[in-house]
Enzyme design. Structure first.
Site, PDB file in Angstrom:
ATOM      1  N   SER A   1       1.160  -1.656  -0.467  1.00  0.00           N
ATOM      2  CA  SER A   1       0.137  -0.513   0.143  1.00  0.00           C
ATOM      3  C   SER A   1       0.930   1.026  -0.427  1.00  0.00           C
ATOM      4  CB  SER A   1      -0.778  -0.017   1.239  1.00  0.00           C
ATOM      5  OG  SER A   1      -1.558   1.032   1.453  1.00  0.00           O
TER       6      SER A   1
ATOM      7  N   ASP B   1     -10.143  -2.929  -4.990  1.00  0.00           N
ATOM      8  CA  ASP B   1      -8.834  -2.448  -4.242  1.00  0.00           C
ATOM      9  C   ASP B   1      -9.026  -1.265  -5.274  1.00  0.00           C
ATOM     10  OD1 ASP B   1      -6.577  -0.992  -3.607  1.00  0.00           O
ATOM     11  OD2 ASP B   1      -5.901  -2.658  -3.683  1.00  0.00           O
TER      12      ASP B   1
ATOM     13  N   HIS C   1      -8.400  -5.153  -0.670  1.00  0.00           N
ATOM     14  CA  HIS C   1      -7.304  -4.051  -0.344  1.00  0.00           C
ATOM     15  C   HIS C   1      -6.881  -4.017   1.050  1.00  0.00           C
ATOM     16  CE1 HIS C   1      -4.148  -0.791  -0.471  1.00  0.00           C
ATOM     17  NE2 HIS C   1      -4.138  -0.892   0.893  1.00  0.00           N
TER      18      HIS C   1
END
Ligand SMILES: *[C@@H]1O[C@H](CO)[C@@H](O)[C@H](O)[C@H]1NC(C)=O
Ligand SMILES: *[C@@H]1O[C@H](CO)[C@@H](O)[C@H](O)[C@H]1NC(C)=O
Length: 400
Positions: free
Chosen positions: A189, A344, A374
């Site tokens: 991320s 995501d 995610h």
């Protein structure tokens, strides 16, 4: 019906309404997702409420919440865990206990959390690094960096870069028994964003002689220029990262006064006309495979004010948006592993980087998780997390 049962019924309907979210058919463990999401939403609404009252920035409150989940540096039967500093940056080091004749592989890990949250001590990151160190028989350095809203770009980038440069000194590698030819950088991320950015930065650093063997990017954020790609559109309300939360993270990372940038980004009108030449690097219409575009129609963006971009130069900086690097630079990057998840908002950032790296001649292993979301590297209670983390470690085992 008595008044009591009426209240109970109403409460039941409210709870069901609060918890239920429609999920795709191929989604594993939908109930786990709904309960986890309801729990996180409760925290989110509480901290937003406290922010609305003018008491505390919601990101600061969330940092306090998440820090309750930090684990102390505790060694186990297989791995020695220590907290130390590299160039004044706090890092957590995981060393396998078993004897090794040869030098070990080294993995430099950068945690996620939207540049605002998380730490190497967060329980999930501590576990991930422990498993990686043990199963790869590698030295894992999990770095911290100072967080927004108190600190912002370039602090996060520089903290990570300084810790990495410290690690890559021959003396330090020798001290930890790491083979200088078998070093990877990895992150998820926002940590994937920082991993991609520092890997690019190293290419032109005359002081660092050691070359990375691998970069591994786990659902990375790679550009804030276009937040209206198909994945941003299709997953704008998907747990655990909505479009509005991602935009809040970008704004917190880039400015001390996030509201004006946040507003411009929400309508995707934040790139000034004079920077239109950069948009080709993030043009999903030409960079995404057709099956991810599906029915989405590309619109050339409505340009934003120049003042906004002048006020927040980070917005168009390649250290914030690794997708803005040109092909000549990308061409020199090491072997790359990229995980993207279907559900995501950041999916298309990863997909576009895969296309651009391959076009530039970089070998890429792309692992797209059709039913992934995610946060699978953080929410370890999901079965799918186990599977994907195993794949990731096996890939590193074969390639690092
Ligand atoms: C340590 O390694 C052994 C052998 O691989 C394994 O069975 C055990 O679960 C590991 N311990 C921990 C705490 O991970
Ligand atoms: C994006 O790509 C499409 C199709 O390849 C093209 O028509 C469009 O002009 C491009 N837009 C920008 C801003 O690069």
């Amino acid at each position: 019906m008595g008044r009591k049962s009426l209240y109970l019924l109403m409460l039941g309907i409210f709870v069901a309404y609060y918890i239920y979210i429609p999920l795709p058919d191929n989604f594993e463990e939908p109930w786990r997702m709904m309960f986890t999401n309801a729990y996180l939403n409760t925290i989110k609404y509480s901290v937003y409420f406290v922010e609305l009252l003018g008491l505390c920035n919601s990101m600061d409150s969330m940092q306090i919440f998440t820090s309750f989940l930090d684990a102390p540096p505790t060694s186990d039967e297989n791995v020695t865990v220590t907290d130390t500093t590299f160039n004044n940056i706090p890092v957590r080091v995981f060393m396998p206990k078993r004897k090794s004749e040869a030098l070990r592989r080294g993995l430099f890990y950068i945690h996620g959390g939207g540049w605002c949250l998380g730490s190497a001590a967060s329980q999930n990151y501590d576990l991930l690094s422990r498993w990686t160190a043990d199963r790869l028989d590698a030295v894992v350095v999990s770095t911290n960096y100072r967080l927004a809203p108190k600190y912002r770009f370039p602090t996060q980038f520089e903290d990570v870069y300084n810790a990495l440069r410290w690690f890559l000194r021959p003396k330090v590698l020798a001290q930890y028994g790491v083979n200088p030819e078998r070093i990877a950088v990895s992150g998820d991320s926002a940590g994937g964003n920082l991993a991609a950015a520092v890997t690019q930065q190293l290419l032109d650093d005359p002081d660092v002689k050691i070359k990375l063997k691998i970069q591994s990017l786990i659902y990375p954020a790679l550009q804030p220029l276009d937040v209206d790609s198909p994945s941003y559109r299709e997953n704008s309300e998907f747990p655990f990262l909505s479009r509005s939360l991602m935009i809040r993270f970008w704004s917190e990372y880039l400015t001390a006064d996030p509201a004006s940038l946040e507003k411009a980004m929400l309508s995707n009108q934040h790139v000034p006309a004079e920077s239109h030449h950069l948009l080709k690097f993030v043009n999903w219409s030409s960079l995404l495979p057709e099956r991810y575009i599906k029915g989405n129609v590309y619109k050339d963006p409505t340009y934003g004010s120049s003042e906004l971009a002048m006020k927040y130069p980070g917005l168009l900086d390649v250290r914030v948006a690794p997708l803005l690097a040109d092909d000549k630079k990308l061409h020199r990057l090491p072997l790359t592993y990229i995980i993207t998840c279907q559900y995501d908002v950041l999916r298309d950032d990863g997909l576009m980087y895969v296309t651009r790296l391959r076009n530039a001649g970089v070998p890429v292993t792309h692992n797209h998780i059709e039913n992934g979301f995610h946060g699978i590297f953080s929410f370890l209670e999901f079965k799918i997390s186990d599977k994907i983390i195993n794949n990731y470690i096996s890939w590193l085992h074969e390639n690092l």
